[in-house]
Design a protein around this motif. Structure first.
Motif, PDB file in Angstrom:
ATOM      1  N   ALA A 120      -1.356   6.780  -2.093  1.00  0.00           N
ATOM      2  CA  ALA A 120      -0.797   6.257  -0.841  1.00  0.00           C
ATOM      3  C   ALA A 120      -1.630   6.696   0.360  1.00  0.00           C
ATOM      4  O   ALA A 120      -1.714   5.981   1.361  1.00  0.00           O
ATOM      5  CB  ALA A 120       0.642   6.714  -0.689  1.00  0.00           C
ATOM      6  N   MET A 121      -2.279   7.863   0.274  1.00  0.00           N
ATOM      7  CA  MET A 121      -3.084   8.358   1.397  1.00  0.00           C
ATOM      8  C   MET A 121      -4.261   7.414   1.671  1.00  0.00           C
ATOM      9  O   MET A 121      -4.726   7.309   2.791  1.00  0.00           O
ATOM     10  CB  MET A 121      -3.640   9.738   1.081  1.00  0.00           C
ATOM     11  CG  MET A 121      -2.608  10.648   0.481  1.00  0.00           C
ATOM     12  SD  MET A 121      -2.281  12.015   1.516  1.00  0.00           S
ATOM     13  CE  MET A 121      -3.349  13.182   0.752  1.00  0.00           C
ATOM     14  N   VAL A 122      -4.752   6.763   0.614  1.00  0.00           N
ATOM     15  CA  VAL A 122      -5.867   5.832   0.785  1.00  0.00           C
ATOM     16  C   VAL A 122      -5.346   4.433   1.115  1.00  0.00           C
ATOM     17  O   VAL A 122      -5.914   3.715   1.935  1.00  0.00           O
ATOM     18  CB  VAL A 122      -6.697   5.738  -0.529  1.00  0.00           C
ATOM     19  CG1 VAL A 122      -7.978   4.964  -0.311  1.00  0.00           C
ATOM     20  CG2 VAL A 122      -6.965   7.115  -1.105  1.00  0.00           C
ATOM     21  N   ILE A 123      -4.216   4.071   0.463  1.00  0.00           N
ATOM     22  CA  ILE A 123      -3.709   2.702   0.593  1.00  0.00           C
ATOM     23  C   ILE A 123      -3.074   2.449   1.961  1.00  0.00           C
ATOM     24  O   ILE A 123      -3.231   1.390   2.545  1.00  0.00           O
ATOM     25  CB  ILE A 123      -2.720   2.409  -0.561  1.00  0.00           C
ATOM     26  CG1 ILE A 123      -3.529   2.295  -1.861  1.00  0.00           C
ATOM     27  CG2 ILE A 123      -1.893   1.162  -0.311  1.00  0.00           C
ATOM     28  CD1 ILE A 123      -2.706   2.213  -3.101  1.00  0.00           C
ATOM     29  N   ASP A 124      -2.340   3.439   2.468  1.00  0.00           N
ATOM     30  CA  ASP A 124      -1.708   3.289   3.784  1.00  0.00           C
ATOM     31  C   ASP A 124      -1.927   4.591   4.556  1.00  0.00           C
ATOM     32  O   ASP A 124      -1.010   5.405   4.711  1.00  0.00           O
ATOM     33  CB  ASP A 124      -0.211   2.981   3.606  1.00  0.00           C
ATOM     34  CG  ASP A 124       0.453   2.569   4.915  1.00  0.00           C
ATOM     35  OD1 ASP A 124      -0.196   2.728   5.976  1.00  0.00           O
ATOM     36  OD2 ASP A 124       1.600   2.092   4.882  1.00  0.00           O
TER      37      ASP A 124
END
Ligand code: GA4
Length: 336
Positions: free
Chosen positions: A121-125
Protein backbone atom coordinates in the motif's frame (compact mmCIF):
# COMPACT_ATOMS: atom_id res chain seq x y z
CA UNK A 1 -29.15 -26.20 -23.28
CA UNK A 2 -32.56 -27.16 -21.94
CA UNK A 3 -33.87 -24.50 -19.55
CA UNK A 4 -35.79 -25.79 -16.50
CA UNK A 5 -39.49 -25.25 -17.16
CA UNK A 6 -41.62 -23.44 -14.62
CA UNK A 7 -43.82 -26.53 -14.23
CA UNK A 8 -40.85 -28.73 -13.44
CA UNK A 9 -39.65 -26.11 -10.93
CA UNK A 10 -42.95 -26.26 -9.00
CA UNK A 11 -42.95 -30.01 -8.49
CA UNK A 12 -39.33 -30.92 -8.02
CA UNK A 13 -37.11 -30.74 -4.96
CA UNK A 14 -34.54 -27.99 -5.59
CA UNK A 15 -31.58 -30.38 -5.58
CA UNK A 16 -33.09 -32.42 -8.38
CA UNK A 17 -33.79 -29.37 -10.60
CA UNK A 18 -31.68 -29.25 -13.74
CA UNK A 19 -28.46 -27.40 -12.96
CA UNK A 20 -28.46 -25.29 -16.09
CA UNK A 21 -25.27 -24.48 -17.93
CA UNK A 22 -24.41 -21.81 -15.39
CA UNK A 23 -25.61 -23.13 -12.05
CA UNK A 24 -26.92 -20.37 -9.81
CA UNK A 25 -26.88 -20.91 -6.09
CA UNK A 26 -28.78 -18.74 -3.63
CA UNK A 27 -26.47 -18.63 -0.63
CA UNK A 28 -29.28 -17.38 1.64
CA UNK A 29 -30.50 -21.00 1.57
CA UNK A 30 -34.23 -20.45 1.00
CA UNK A 31 -34.72 -24.26 0.90
CA UNK A 32 -32.58 -25.04 3.92
CA UNK A 33 -28.94 -25.82 4.60
CA UNK A 34 -29.08 -29.46 3.47
CA UNK A 35 -30.45 -28.49 0.04
CA UNK A 36 -27.85 -25.78 -0.31
CA UNK A 37 -25.03 -28.20 0.51
CA UNK A 38 -26.31 -30.77 -1.99
CA UNK A 39 -26.73 -28.19 -4.75
CA UNK A 40 -23.21 -26.86 -4.20
CA UNK A 41 -21.73 -30.36 -4.44
CA UNK A 42 -23.67 -31.02 -7.63
CA UNK A 43 -22.55 -27.75 -9.21
CA UNK A 44 -18.90 -28.30 -8.27
CA UNK A 45 -18.95 -31.96 -9.37
CA UNK A 46 -20.82 -31.51 -12.66
CA UNK A 47 -19.63 -28.04 -13.71
CA UNK A 48 -16.69 -27.07 -11.46
CA UNK A 49 -18.22 -23.68 -10.91
CA UNK A 50 -21.36 -21.77 -9.95
CA UNK A 51 -22.76 -18.29 -9.67
CA UNK A 52 -23.40 -17.32 -6.03
CA UNK A 53 -26.18 -14.82 -5.33
CA UNK A 54 -27.22 -13.41 -1.94
CA UNK A 55 -23.66 -14.25 -0.89
CA UNK A 56 -23.41 -11.91 2.09
CA UNK A 57 -20.42 -9.83 0.95
CA UNK A 58 -21.64 -6.25 1.64
CA UNK A 59 -21.91 -4.15 -1.57
CA UNK A 60 -20.15 -1.22 0.13
CA UNK A 61 -17.09 -3.43 0.82
CA UNK A 62 -16.88 -4.37 -2.87
CA UNK A 63 -17.53 -0.78 -3.98
CA UNK A 64 -14.76 0.56 -1.75
CA UNK A 65 -12.24 -1.92 -3.14
CA UNK A 66 -13.30 -1.17 -6.73
CA UNK A 67 -12.85 2.57 -6.12
CA UNK A 68 -9.33 2.00 -4.73
CA UNK A 69 -8.21 -0.34 -7.51
CA UNK A 70 -9.77 1.76 -10.31
CA UNK A 71 -7.96 4.81 -8.93
CA UNK A 72 -4.70 2.85 -9.05
CA UNK A 73 -5.19 1.69 -12.66
CA UNK A 74 -5.97 5.31 -13.65
CA UNK A 75 -2.52 6.48 -12.42
CA UNK A 76 0.29 7.17 -14.91
CA UNK A 77 2.26 4.12 -16.09
CA UNK A 78 5.48 4.92 -14.12
CA UNK A 79 3.51 5.14 -10.85
CA UNK A 80 1.92 1.74 -11.52
CA UNK A 81 5.22 0.21 -12.55
CA UNK A 82 6.66 1.19 -9.18
CA UNK A 83 4.35 -1.52 -7.73
CA UNK A 84 5.93 -4.10 -10.07
CA UNK A 85 7.38 -6.14 -11.58
CA UNK A 86 5.18 -9.13 -10.66
CA UNK A 87 7.80 -11.35 -9.03
CA UNK A 88 5.39 -13.17 -8.86
CA UNK A 89 3.21 -10.70 -6.91
CA UNK A 90 2.82 -7.00 -7.72
CA UNK A 91 1.75 -4.91 -10.70
CA UNK A 92 2.10 -6.39 -14.17
CA UNK A 93 1.02 -5.61 -17.68
CA UNK A 94 0.43 -8.05 -20.56
CA UNK A 95 2.94 -10.64 -19.36
CA UNK A 96 1.32 -13.41 -17.31
CA UNK A 97 3.74 -15.50 -15.25
CA UNK A 98 7.36 -15.95 -16.26
CA UNK A 99 7.06 -18.41 -19.14
CA UNK A 100 5.93 -16.33 -22.09
CA UNK A 101 2.15 -16.09 -21.61
CA UNK A 102 0.70 -12.77 -22.74
CA UNK A 103 -2.77 -11.28 -22.27
CA UNK A 104 -4.62 -8.06 -23.06
CA UNK A 105 -4.64 -6.71 -19.52
CA UNK A 106 -2.86 -5.04 -16.65
CA UNK A 107 -3.18 -6.45 -13.15
CA UNK A 108 -2.24 -6.28 -9.52
CA UNK A 109 -1.58 -9.46 -7.52
CA UNK A 110 -1.46 -9.07 -3.74
CA UNK A 111 -0.63 -11.53 -0.99
CA UNK A 112 -3.96 -11.52 0.91
CA UNK A 113 -2.41 -10.95 4.29
CA UNK A 114 -2.50 -7.65 6.28
CA UNK A 115 1.28 -7.21 6.71
CA UNK A 116 1.95 -7.80 3.00
CA UNK A 117 -0.92 -5.53 1.97
CA UNK A 118 0.44 -2.75 4.23
CA UNK A 119 3.87 -2.97 2.57
CA UNK A 120 2.44 -2.79 -0.96
CA UNK A 121 0.00 0.00 0.00
CA UNK A 122 2.94 2.37 0.64
CA UNK A 123 3.82 2.14 -3.06
CA UNK A 124 0.28 1.86 -4.43
CA UNK A 125 -1.21 4.81 -2.53
CA UNK A 126 1.74 6.76 -1.13
CA UNK A 127 -0.55 9.68 -0.20
CA UNK A 128 -2.77 7.60 2.08
CA UNK A 129 -1.61 3.96 2.31
CA UNK A 130 -4.15 3.05 4.96
CA UNK A 131 -7.02 3.97 2.59
CA UNK A 132 -5.85 1.20 0.26
CA UNK A 133 -5.02 -1.31 3.04
CA UNK A 134 -8.38 -0.89 4.75
CA UNK A 135 -10.25 -1.43 1.46
CA UNK A 136 -8.26 -4.59 0.66
CA UNK A 137 -8.31 -6.07 4.17
CA UNK A 138 -12.06 -5.56 4.60
CA UNK A 139 -12.68 -7.20 1.25
CA UNK A 140 -10.35 -10.11 1.97
CA UNK A 141 -12.04 -10.72 5.35
CA UNK A 142 -15.46 -10.83 3.68
CA UNK A 143 -14.45 -13.12 0.80
CA UNK A 144 -12.45 -15.42 3.08
CA UNK A 145 -15.63 -15.85 5.17
CA UNK A 146 -17.60 -16.65 2.01
CA UNK A 147 -14.94 -19.14 0.87
CA UNK A 148 -15.02 -20.89 4.27
CA UNK A 149 -18.81 -21.02 4.21
CA UNK A 150 -18.84 -22.59 0.75
CA UNK A 151 -16.18 -25.11 1.79
CA UNK A 152 -18.05 -26.02 5.00
CA UNK A 153 -21.20 -26.62 2.96
CA UNK A 154 -19.24 -28.71 0.44
CA UNK A 155 -17.78 -30.66 3.38
CA UNK A 156 -21.31 -31.31 4.64
CA UNK A 157 -22.63 -32.22 1.20
CA UNK A 158 -19.74 -34.62 0.61
CA UNK A 159 -20.48 -36.31 3.95
CA UNK A 160 -17.08 -35.62 5.49
CA UNK A 161 -16.71 -36.88 9.08
CA UNK A 162 -15.47 -33.41 9.99
CA UNK A 163 -17.30 -31.02 7.63
CA UNK A 164 -14.73 -28.27 8.37
CA UNK A 165 -11.87 -30.37 6.90
CA UNK A 166 -11.89 -28.29 3.70
CA UNK A 167 -12.39 -24.80 5.13
CA UNK A 168 -9.52 -25.38 7.58
CA UNK A 169 -7.12 -25.28 4.63
CA UNK A 170 -8.00 -21.67 3.87
CA UNK A 171 -9.15 -20.13 7.16
CA UNK A 172 -5.72 -19.02 8.44
CA UNK A 173 -4.99 -15.28 8.31
CA UNK A 174 -1.31 -15.06 9.21
CA UNK A 175 -0.03 -18.22 7.45
CA UNK A 176 -2.31 -17.71 4.48
CA UNK A 177 -0.91 -18.10 0.98
CA UNK A 178 -4.14 -16.82 -0.55
CA UNK A 179 -3.85 -14.07 -3.14
CA UNK A 180 -6.06 -11.28 -4.41
CA UNK A 181 -5.79 -10.51 -8.11
CA UNK A 182 -7.33 -7.44 -9.75
CA UNK A 183 -7.44 -7.53 -13.54
CA UNK A 184 -8.06 -4.47 -15.69
CA UNK A 185 -8.80 -5.28 -19.33
CA UNK A 186 -8.63 -1.98 -21.20
CA UNK A 187 -10.79 -1.31 -24.22
CA UNK A 188 -9.08 -2.98 -27.12
CA UNK A 189 -9.52 -2.15 -30.75
CA UNK A 190 -9.56 -5.45 -32.64
CA UNK A 191 -7.42 -3.81 -35.31
CA UNK A 192 -4.82 -2.69 -32.75
CA UNK A 193 -3.45 -6.13 -32.09
CA UNK A 194 -4.59 -8.79 -34.48
CA UNK A 195 -2.13 -11.28 -32.98
CA UNK A 196 -3.98 -11.30 -29.65
CA UNK A 197 -7.12 -12.79 -31.33
CA UNK A 198 -9.31 -11.25 -28.65
CA UNK A 199 -7.85 -13.27 -25.79
CA UNK A 200 -7.78 -11.20 -22.61
CA UNK A 201 -6.46 -13.99 -20.36
CA UNK A 202 -5.65 -17.39 -21.86
CA UNK A 203 -7.26 -20.68 -20.87
CA UNK A 204 -6.18 -22.27 -17.62
CA UNK A 205 -7.35 -23.92 -14.43
CA UNK A 206 -6.75 -22.20 -11.10
CA UNK A 207 -4.14 -23.97 -8.96
CA UNK A 208 -5.58 -23.15 -5.49
CA UNK A 209 -8.57 -24.54 -3.57
CA UNK A 210 -11.37 -22.12 -4.44
CA UNK A 211 -11.51 -18.95 -6.59
CA UNK A 212 -14.11 -16.24 -5.98
CA UNK A 213 -14.47 -13.82 -8.88
CA UNK A 214 -16.47 -10.61 -9.03
CA UNK A 215 -16.43 -8.30 -12.03
CA UNK A 216 -18.12 -5.20 -13.43
CA UNK A 217 -20.90 -5.43 -15.99
CA UNK A 218 -18.62 -6.22 -18.94
CA UNK A 219 -18.77 -9.80 -20.29
CA UNK A 220 -15.63 -11.77 -21.02
CA UNK A 221 -15.43 -14.80 -18.73
CA UNK A 222 -15.87 -18.13 -20.52
CA UNK A 223 -15.81 -21.65 -19.12
CA UNK A 224 -15.02 -24.88 -20.93
CA UNK A 225 -17.85 -27.32 -20.44
CA UNK A 226 -17.14 -30.99 -21.06
CA UNK A 227 -19.14 -32.50 -23.88
CA UNK A 228 -22.31 -33.77 -22.22
CA UNK A 229 -23.35 -35.78 -25.30
CA UNK A 230 -20.48 -38.22 -25.02
CA UNK A 231 -17.92 -37.04 -27.47
CA UNK A 232 -20.00 -36.01 -30.50
CA UNK A 233 -19.61 -32.24 -30.27
CA UNK A 234 -16.48 -31.89 -28.14
CA UNK A 235 -15.94 -29.54 -25.22
CA UNK A 236 -17.57 -26.16 -25.57
CA UNK A 237 -16.61 -22.65 -24.50
CA UNK A 238 -19.60 -21.04 -22.86
CA UNK A 239 -19.92 -17.32 -22.20
CA UNK A 240 -20.77 -16.47 -18.58
CA UNK A 241 -22.99 -13.34 -18.68
CA UNK A 242 -21.65 -10.59 -16.41
CA UNK A 243 -23.41 -9.91 -13.12
CA UNK A 244 -21.67 -7.38 -10.86
CA UNK A 245 -23.83 -8.34 -7.88
CA UNK A 246 -22.76 -12.01 -7.95
CA UNK A 247 -19.64 -14.03 -7.27
CA UNK A 248 -18.52 -16.64 -9.78
CA UNK A 249 -16.90 -19.37 -7.75
CA UNK A 250 -14.79 -22.16 -9.19
CA UNK A 251 -13.03 -25.25 -7.95
CA UNK A 252 -9.22 -25.13 -8.11
CA UNK A 253 -6.71 -27.94 -8.74
CA UNK A 254 -5.99 -28.44 -5.02
CA UNK A 255 -9.70 -29.02 -4.28
CA UNK A 256 -9.92 -31.51 -7.15
CA UNK A 257 -6.99 -33.40 -5.56
CA UNK A 258 -8.47 -33.18 -2.03
CA UNK A 259 -11.70 -34.75 -3.29
CA UNK A 260 -10.01 -37.38 -5.48
CA UNK A 261 -11.46 -35.80 -8.61
CA UNK A 262 -15.05 -35.70 -7.36
CA UNK A 263 -15.06 -31.87 -7.61
CA UNK A 264 -13.52 -30.61 -10.84
CA UNK A 265 -11.16 -27.75 -11.51
CA UNK A 266 -12.66 -26.10 -14.57
CA UNK A 267 -10.76 -24.55 -17.49
CA UNK A 268 -11.71 -20.95 -18.13
CA UNK A 269 -10.46 -17.88 -20.01
CA UNK A 270 -11.36 -14.25 -20.56
CA UNK A 271 -12.06 -12.77 -23.97
CA UNK A 272 -11.27 -9.07 -24.29
CA UNK A 273 -14.13 -6.71 -25.01
CA UNK A 274 -13.52 -4.22 -27.76
CA UNK A 275 -15.88 -1.60 -26.43
CA UNK A 276 -15.74 -1.27 -22.65
CA UNK A 277 -13.05 -1.95 -20.01
CA UNK A 278 -13.54 -4.94 -17.73
CA UNK A 279 -12.49 -4.87 -14.07
CA UNK A 280 -12.45 -8.17 -12.20
CA UNK A 281 -11.29 -9.10 -8.72
CA UNK A 282 -10.47 -12.69 -7.84
CA UNK A 283 -9.69 -14.09 -4.42
CA UNK A 284 -7.72 -17.32 -4.71
CA UNK A 285 -8.20 -19.22 -1.45
CA UNK A 286 -5.02 -21.25 -0.93
CA UNK A 287 -3.64 -23.54 1.77
CA UNK A 288 -0.56 -22.63 3.85
CA UNK A 289 2.71 -23.58 2.11
CA UNK A 290 3.34 -26.65 4.28
CA UNK A 291 -0.23 -28.05 3.95
CA UNK A 292 -0.34 -31.63 2.69
CA UNK A 293 -2.81 -32.18 -0.13
CA UNK A 294 -4.15 -35.74 -0.18
CA UNK A 295 -7.60 -37.08 -1.02
CA UNK A 296 -9.83 -36.96 2.07
CA UNK A 297 -10.70 -40.60 2.93
CA UNK A 298 -14.48 -40.07 2.56
CA UNK A 299 -13.96 -38.96 -1.06
CA UNK A 300 -12.17 -42.14 -2.07
CA UNK A 301 -15.09 -44.34 -3.06
CA UNK A 302 -14.77 -47.94 -1.79
CA UNK A 303 -12.61 -49.92 -4.15
CA UNK A 304 -11.51 -46.85 -6.13
CA UNK A 305 -7.88 -45.83 -6.30
CA UNK A 306 -6.34 -42.57 -5.15
CA UNK A 307 -5.84 -40.52 -8.29
CA UNK A 308 -3.08 -38.24 -7.04
CA UNK A 309 -0.03 -38.68 -4.88
CA UNK A 310 0.23 -36.59 -1.72
CA UNK A 311 1.94 -33.25 -2.25
CA UNK A 312 2.47 -30.05 -0.30
CA UNK A 313 1.10 -26.74 -1.53
CA UNK A 314 4.70 -25.46 -1.78
CA UNK A 315 5.54 -28.34 -4.15
CA UNK A 316 2.50 -27.62 -6.28
CA UNK A 317 3.35 -23.93 -6.49
CA UNK A 318 6.85 -24.76 -7.65
CA UNK A 319 5.40 -26.79 -10.51
CA UNK A 320 2.85 -24.11 -11.37
CA UNK A 321 5.45 -21.36 -11.69
CA UNK A 322 7.65 -23.62 -13.84
CA UNK A 323 4.85 -24.29 -16.36
CA UNK A 324 2.81 -22.36 -18.91
CA UNK A 325 -0.62 -20.98 -18.02
CA UNK A 326 -2.59 -23.58 -19.98
CA UNK A 327 -0.67 -26.61 -18.68
CA UNK A 328 -2.73 -29.36 -17.08
CA UNK A 329 -0.40 -29.38 -14.07
CA UNK A 330 -2.37 -31.88 -11.95
CA UNK A 331 -1.27 -34.51 -14.48
CA UNK A 332 2.21 -34.33 -12.97
CA UNK A 333 0.84 -35.44 -9.61
CA UNK A 334 -0.99 -38.60 -10.69
CA UNK A 335 -0.51 -41.57 -8.38
CA UNK A 336 1.55 -44.33 -10.02
C1 GA4 B 1 -3.53 -18.64 -12.68
C2 GA4 B 1 -4.45 -18.21 -11.54
C3 GA4 B 1 -3.99 -16.92 -10.86
O1 GA4 B 1 -4.28 -15.83 -11.71
C4 GA4 B 1 -2.47 -16.94 -10.55
C5 GA4 B 1 -1.74 -17.08 -11.88
C6 GA4 B 1 -0.21 -17.08 -11.85
C7 GA4 B 1 0.38 -15.69 -12.08
O2 GA4 B 1 -0.17 -14.90 -12.83
O3 GA4 B 1 1.46 -15.44 -11.50
C8 GA4 B 1 0.23 -18.10 -12.94
C9 GA4 B 1 -1.05 -18.95 -13.24
C10 GA4 B 1 -2.06 -18.52 -12.21
C11 GA4 B 1 -0.75 -20.46 -13.20
C12 GA4 B 1 0.56 -20.84 -13.95
C13 GA4 B 1 1.67 -19.78 -13.77
C14 GA4 B 1 1.39 -19.00 -12.50
C15 GA4 B 1 0.79 -17.53 -14.23
C16 GA4 B 1 1.48 -18.71 -14.82
C17 GA4 B 1 1.83 -18.81 -16.09
C18 GA4 B 1 -2.08 -15.74 -9.71
C19 GA4 B 1 -2.11 -18.25 -9.95
O4 GA4 B 1 -2.03 -18.50 -8.77
O5 GA4 B 1 -1.84 -19.17 -10.93
Amino acid sequence: MVAPSAAAGRDMAPESLPLGIIPTVDMSAPSGRGELARRLVRACAERGFFKAVNHGVPPRVSARLDAATSAFFARPAPVKQAAGPPDPLGYGSRNIGANGDVGELEYLILHAQPAAVARKAMVIDAEDPSRFSVAVNEYVDAVRRLACRVLDLLGEGLGLGDPTSLSRFVSAVVDSDSVLRINHYPTSSAAADVSAKGIGFGEHTDPQILSLLRANDVDGLQVLLPDARGGSGGDQWVQVPADPSAFFINVGDALQALTNGRLVSIRHRVMASTTRPRLSTIYFAAPPLDARIAALPETVVAGAARRYRTFTWAEYKKAMYALRLSHNRLDLFHAD
